[in-house]
Design a protein around this motif. Structure first.
Motif, mmCIF file in Angstrom:
data_model
loop_
_atom_site.group_PDB
_atom_site.id
_atom_site.type_symbol
_atom_site.label_atom_id
_atom_site.label_comp_id
_atom_site.label_asym_id
_atom_site.label_seq_id
_atom_site.Cartn_x
_atom_site.Cartn_y
_atom_site.Cartn_z
ATOM 1 N N MET A 1 0.828 -1.207 0.000
ATOM 2 C CA MET A 1 0.000 0.000 0.000
ATOM 3 C C MET A 1 0.861 1.254 0.000
ATOM 4 N N GLY A 2 1.925 1.248 0.770
ATOM 5 C CA GLY A 2 2.842 2.388 0.791
ATOM 6 C C GLY A 2 3.495 2.606 -0.557
ATOM 7 N N TYR A 3 3.882 1.524 -1.210
ATOM 8 C CA TYR A 3 4.498 1.619 -2.532
ATOM 9 C C TYR A 3 3.523 2.227 -3.541
ATOM 10 N N VAL A 4 2.298 1.690 -3.549
ATOM 11 C CA VAL A 4 1.288 2.179 -4.491
ATOM 12 C C VAL A 4 0.958 3.638 -4.211
ATOM 13 N N MET A 5 0.788 3.998 -2.972
ATOM 14 C CA MET A 5 0.473 5.391 -2.634
ATOM 15 C C MET A 5 1.619 6.318 -3.014
#
Length: 80
Positions: free
Chosen positions: A63-67
């Protein structure tokens, strides 16, 4: 004003006050139900984290990567 007019006005005011009281009571009841549901959701999420901490860690990393990619601050984006 006649006594009949006064009685009619008082009944109208009473009916309006009762309607407001019923509305406030229904709103408070709805808020309590929503708070309980939110609490149940948080409790269930915590239980999932406790059962599968590695899976949740990878999920949070993804999720951090995508955000980061969506916001434009990802490491792969050229600067300048």
């Amino acid at each position: 004003m006649t006594s009949e007019d006064i009685r009619s006005t008082m009944e109208t005011v009473h009916d309006a006050a009762q309607a407001v009281t019923d509305g406030v009571s229904a709103a408070a009841s709805g808020a309590a139900v929503a708070a309980r549901r939110a609490s149940d959701g948080v409790t269930e999420f915590r239980a999932v984290i406790r059962r599968q901490p590695i899976t949740i860690a990878f999920l949070m990393l993804a999720m951090g990567y995508v955000m980061g990619r969506v916001s434009g601050r990802g490491a792969g984006r050229p600067r300048g």
